[in-house]
Design a protein around this motif. Structure first.
Motif, PDB file in Angstrom:
ATOM      1  N   TYR A  31      16.275  -6.834  -8.312  1.00  0.00           N
ATOM      2  CA  TYR A  31      15.338  -7.443  -6.978  1.00  0.00           C
ATOM      3  C   TYR A  31      15.682  -7.559  -5.505  1.00  0.00           C
ATOM      4  O   TYR A  31      15.218  -6.926  -5.142  1.00  0.00           O
ATOM      5  N   ARG A  32      16.691  -7.722  -5.439  1.00  0.00           N
ATOM      6  CA  ARG A  32      17.031  -8.019  -4.099  1.00  0.00           C
ATOM      7  C   ARG A  32      17.341  -6.417  -3.471  1.00  0.00           C
ATOM      8  O   ARG A  32      16.762  -6.118  -2.424  1.00  0.00           O
ATOM      9  N   PHE A  33      17.682  -5.688  -4.225  1.00  0.00           N
ATOM     10  CA  PHE A  33      18.101  -4.077  -3.941  1.00  0.00           C
ATOM     11  C   PHE A  33      16.229  -3.835  -3.858  1.00  0.00           C
ATOM     12  O   PHE A  33      16.079  -2.926  -2.917  1.00  0.00           O
ATOM     13  N   VAL A  34      15.207  -4.488  -4.965  1.00  0.00           N
ATOM     14  CA  VAL A  34      13.957  -2.993  -4.630  1.00  0.00           C
ATOM     15  C   VAL A  34      13.406  -4.001  -3.711  1.00  0.00           C
ATOM     16  O   VAL A  34      12.979  -3.233  -2.876  1.00  0.00           O
ATOM     17  N   ARG A  35      13.159  -5.528  -3.119  1.00  0.00           N
ATOM     18  CA  ARG A  35      12.769  -5.849  -1.953  1.00  0.00           C
ATOM     19  C   ARG A  35      13.297  -5.104  -1.019  1.00  0.00           C
ATOM     20  O   ARG A  35      12.356  -4.560   0.298  1.00  0.00           O
ATOM     21  N   ALA A  36      14.607  -5.191  -0.780  1.00  0.00           N
ATOM     22  CA  ALA A  36      15.054  -4.075   0.840  1.00  0.00           C
ATOM     23  C   ALA A  36      15.115  -2.762   1.208  1.00  0.00           C
ATOM     24  O   ALA A  36      14.460  -2.307   2.052  1.00  0.00           O
ATOM     25  N   THR A  37      15.118  -2.541  -0.263  1.00  0.00           N
ATOM     26  CA  THR A  37      14.098  -0.442  -0.203  1.00  0.00           C
ATOM     27  C   THR A  37      12.986  -0.887  -0.223  1.00  0.00           C
ATOM     28  O   THR A  37      12.219   0.405   0.999  1.00  0.00           O
ATOM     29  N   LEU A  38      11.774  -1.358  -0.822  1.00  0.00           N
ATOM     30  CA  LEU A  38      10.701  -1.531  -0.252  1.00  0.00           C
ATOM     31  C   LEU A  38      10.658  -1.710   1.222  1.00  0.00           C
ATOM     32  O   LEU A  38       9.767  -1.043   1.883  1.00  0.00           O
ATOM     33  N   ARG A  39      11.589  -3.169   1.612  1.00  0.00           N
ATOM     34  CA  ARG A  39      11.247  -2.660   3.760  1.00  0.00           C
ATOM     35  C   ARG A  39      11.363  -2.295   4.500  1.00  0.00           C
ATOM     36  O   ARG A  39      11.391  -1.716   5.417  1.00  0.00           O
ATOM     37  N   ARG A  40      12.934  -0.848   3.722  1.00  0.00           N
ATOM     38  CA  ARG A  40      13.520   0.507   4.897  1.00  0.00           C
ATOM     39  C   ARG A  40      12.323   1.689   4.038  1.00  0.00           C
ATOM     40  O   ARG A  40      12.028   2.006   5.183  1.00  0.00           O
ATOM     41  N   LEU A  41      11.560   1.575   3.367  1.00  0.00           N
ATOM     42  CA  LEU A  41      10.227   2.206   3.355  1.00  0.00           C
ATOM     43  C   LEU A  41       9.236   2.179   3.714  1.00  0.00           C
ATOM     44  O   LEU A  41       8.277   2.498   3.712  1.00  0.00           O
ATOM     45  N   GLY A  42       8.724   0.839   4.689  1.00  0.00           N
ATOM     46  CA  GLY A  42       7.994   0.188   5.414  1.00  0.00           C
ATOM     47  C   GLY A  42       6.703  -0.386   4.818  1.00  0.00           C
ATOM     48  O   GLY A  42       5.979  -1.000   5.598  1.00  0.00           O
ATOM     49  N   VAL A  43       7.361  -1.578   4.148  1.00  0.00           N
ATOM     50  CA  VAL A  43       6.205  -1.911   3.434  1.00  0.00           C
ATOM     51  C   VAL A  43       6.486  -3.707   4.033  1.00  0.00           C
ATOM     52  O   VAL A  43       7.512  -3.972   4.432  1.00  0.00           O
ATOM     53  N   GLY A  44       5.484  -4.057   4.775  1.00  0.00           N
ATOM     54  CA  GLY A  44       5.555  -5.279   5.738  1.00  0.00           C
ATOM     55  C   GLY A  44       6.538  -6.427   5.170  1.00  0.00           C
ATOM     56  O   GLY A  44       6.217  -6.157   3.604  1.00  0.00           O
ATOM     57  N   GLN A  45       6.605  -7.109   5.626  1.00  0.00           N
ATOM     58  CA  GLN A  45       7.639  -8.242   5.406  1.00  0.00           C
ATOM     59  C   GLN A  45       5.807  -9.535   4.719  1.00  0.00           C
ATOM     60  O   GLN A  45       6.711  -9.849   3.453  1.00  0.00           O
ATOM     61  N   SER A  46       5.503  -9.546   4.833  1.00  0.00           N
ATOM     62  CA  SER A  46       4.438 -10.548   4.571  1.00  0.00           C
ATOM     63  C   SER A  46       3.532  -9.802   2.974  1.00  0.00           C
ATOM     64  O   SER A  46       2.955 -10.209   2.189  1.00  0.00           O
ATOM     65  N   GLU A  47       3.662  -8.838   2.784  1.00  0.00           N
ATOM     66  CA  GLU A  47       3.228  -8.139   1.442  1.00  0.00           C
ATOM     67  C   GLU A  47       4.245  -6.914   0.497  1.00  0.00           C
ATOM     68  O   GLU A  47       4.624  -7.376  -0.299  1.00  0.00           O
ATOM     69  N   LEU A  48       5.961  -8.429   0.870  1.00  0.00           N
ATOM     70  CA  LEU A  48       7.200  -7.415  -0.274  1.00  0.00           C
ATOM     71  C   LEU A  48       7.350  -8.022  -1.126  1.00  0.00           C
ATOM     72  O   LEU A  48       6.927  -7.364  -2.340  1.00  0.00           O
ATOM     73  N   ASP A  49       6.587  -9.741  -1.626  1.00  0.00           N
ATOM     74  CA  ASP A  49       6.462 -10.023  -3.002  1.00  0.00           C
ATOM     75  C   ASP A  49       5.310  -9.157  -3.340  1.00  0.00           C
ATOM     76  O   ASP A  49       5.636  -9.393  -5.130  1.00  0.00           O
ATOM     77  N   ASP A  50       4.661  -9.037  -3.271  1.00  0.00           N
ATOM     78  CA  ASP A  50       3.086  -8.406  -4.109  1.00  0.00           C
ATOM     79  C   ASP A  50       3.728  -7.183  -4.512  1.00  0.00           C
ATOM     80  O   ASP A  50       3.015  -6.726  -5.637  1.00  0.00           O
ATOM     81  N   VAL A  51       3.903  -6.807  -3.735  1.00  0.00           N
ATOM     82  CA  VAL A  51       4.690  -5.021  -3.988  1.00  0.00           C
ATOM     83  C   VAL A  51       5.660  -5.297  -5.350  1.00  0.00           C
ATOM     84  O   VAL A  51       5.873  -4.254  -5.684  1.00  0.00           O
ATOM     85  N   ALA A  52       6.832  -6.088  -4.647  1.00  0.00           N
ATOM     86  CA  ALA A  52       8.056  -6.181  -5.239  1.00  0.00           C
ATOM     87  C   ALA A  52       7.554  -6.156  -6.952  1.00  0.00           C
ATOM     88  O   ALA A  52       8.103  -5.767  -7.952  1.00  0.00           O
ATOM     89  N   GLN A  53       6.069  -7.258  -6.872  1.00  0.00           N
ATOM     90  CA  GLN A  53       5.723  -7.631  -8.242  1.00  0.00           C
ATOM     91  C   GLN A  53       5.216  -6.231  -9.430  1.00  0.00           C
ATOM     92  O   GLN A  53       5.227  -6.103 -10.063  1.00  0.00           O
ATOM     93  N   ASP A  54       4.384  -5.693  -8.148  1.00  0.00           N
ATOM     94  CA  ASP A  54       3.702  -3.854  -8.526  1.00  0.00           C
ATOM     95  C   ASP A  54       5.232  -3.609  -9.057  1.00  0.00           C
ATOM     96  O   ASP A  54       4.500  -2.525 -10.263  1.00  0.00           O
ATOM     97  N   ILE A  55       6.301  -3.328  -8.409  1.00  0.00           N
ATOM     98  CA  ILE A  55       7.366  -2.492  -8.325  1.00  0.00           C
ATOM     99  C   ILE A  55       7.633  -2.773 -10.341  1.00  0.00           C
ATOM    100  O   ILE A  55       8.058  -1.991 -11.530  1.00  0.00           O
ATOM    101  N   PHE A  56       7.862  -4.186 -10.995  1.00  0.00           N
ATOM    102  CA  PHE A  56       8.737  -4.584 -11.467  1.00  0.00           C
ATOM    103  C   PHE A  56       7.687  -4.712 -13.040  1.00  0.00           C
ATOM    104  O   PHE A  56       7.991  -4.735 -13.673  1.00  0.00           O
ATOM    105  N   VAL A  57       6.265  -4.475 -12.904  1.00  0.00           N
ATOM    106  CA  VAL A  57       5.586  -4.239 -13.180  1.00  0.00           C
ATOM    107  C   VAL A  57       5.678  -3.748 -14.320  1.00  0.00           C
ATOM    108  O   VAL A  57       5.564  -3.395 -15.799  1.00  0.00           O
ATOM    109  N   ILE A  58       5.684  -2.462 -13.009  1.00  0.00           N
ATOM    110  CA  ILE A  58       5.509  -0.868 -14.304  1.00  0.00           C
ATOM    111  C   ILE A  58       7.312  -0.426 -14.964  1.00  0.00           C
ATOM    112  O   ILE A  58       7.409   0.029 -15.994  1.00  0.00           O
ATOM    113  N   VAL A  59       7.555  -1.635 -14.698  1.00  0.00           N
ATOM    114  CA  VAL A  59       9.465  -1.570 -14.455  1.00  0.00           C
ATOM    115  C   VAL A  59       9.503  -2.082 -15.922  1.00  0.00           C
ATOM    116  O   VAL A  59       9.775  -1.304 -17.070  1.00  0.00           O
ATOM    117  N   TYR A  60       8.791  -3.144 -16.325  1.00  0.00           N
ATOM    118  CA  TYR A  60       8.069  -4.011 -17.840  1.00  0.00           C
ATOM    119  C   TYR A  60       7.994  -2.504 -18.808  1.00  0.00           C
ATOM    120  O   TYR A  60       8.106  -2.233 -19.669  1.00  0.00           O
TER     121      TYR A  60
END
Length: 189
Positions: A31-60
């Motif tokens: 989870y921490r790796f995904v959040r840090a990666t998303l932030r580094r790729l330009g996803v805003g702090q306020s949207e990190l949780d939502d986009v990380a959730q999208d990532i883990f839905v795909i992973v699931y």
């Protein structure tokens, strides 16, 4: 490595998925790796949780397609690149209603001066990353910040190896120029 110590450091676990690995384990471990990666790729702090959730839905949904013996982080990074790219395209149509909140420091208990320096360095790195072209930024983050080899990146992103090296070189220069420009701008305040 270009990462500023304590600023955007995320330990590279090189965890390999085993047949008995379940979604919960992947989530807890990465989870921490995904959040840090998303932030580094330009996803805003306020949207990190939502986009990380999208990532883990795909992973699931796709965990059963993961190749045993492959690097889980490379696989996750590929998903992050695609989702972050889609997110940026869609974000152009949304109006940002509030300023980005600073990223919280997750290490020990630094002194107030240390905290301010870490926040300034983090902000500088993230702003400089935002100035790098998104395609080059993905390769730059994978190589220089996450320490994946150019061969692994080429495989993951399905891009020729020569293109990977070219993008890394150009991205490093864009990053350097952005840091120089931002540092000069911040110094003139």
């Amino acid at each position: 490595m270009v990462a500023v110590p304590g600023v955007l450091a995320v330990a590279k676990t090189d965890a390999v998925c085993h047949p008995q690995t379940d979604f919960r384990t992947v989530f807890r471990t990465h989870y921490r790796f995904v959040r840090a990666t998303l932030r580094r790729l330009g996803v805003g702090q306020s949207e990190l949780d939502d986009v990380a959730q999208d990532i883990f839905v795909i992973v699931y949904r796709k965990l059963d397609t993961f190749r045993i013996g492959s690097s889980m982080e490379l696989w996750l990074f590929g998903i992050c690149v695609r989702v972050a790219s889609r997110h940026r395209r869609l974000a152009r149509h949304r109006v940002q209603s509030q300023e980005e909140q600073p990223i919280e420091v997750i290490d020990g208990s630094p002194l107030p001066d240390d905290h301010a320096e870490i926040e300034q360095a983090r902000s500088l790195v993230l702003s400089a990353l935002d100035a790098v072209d998104p395609q080059r930024r993905a390769v730059f983050v994978m190589h220089d910040l996450n320490e994946f080899s150019a061969t692994e990146i080429a495989e993951t992103l399905s891009i020729p190896l020569g293109t990977i090296y070219s993008r890394i070189r150009v991205a490093r220069e864009e990053f350097r120029q952005a840091v120089k420009r931002l540092s000069a701008h911040r110094g003139s305040r």
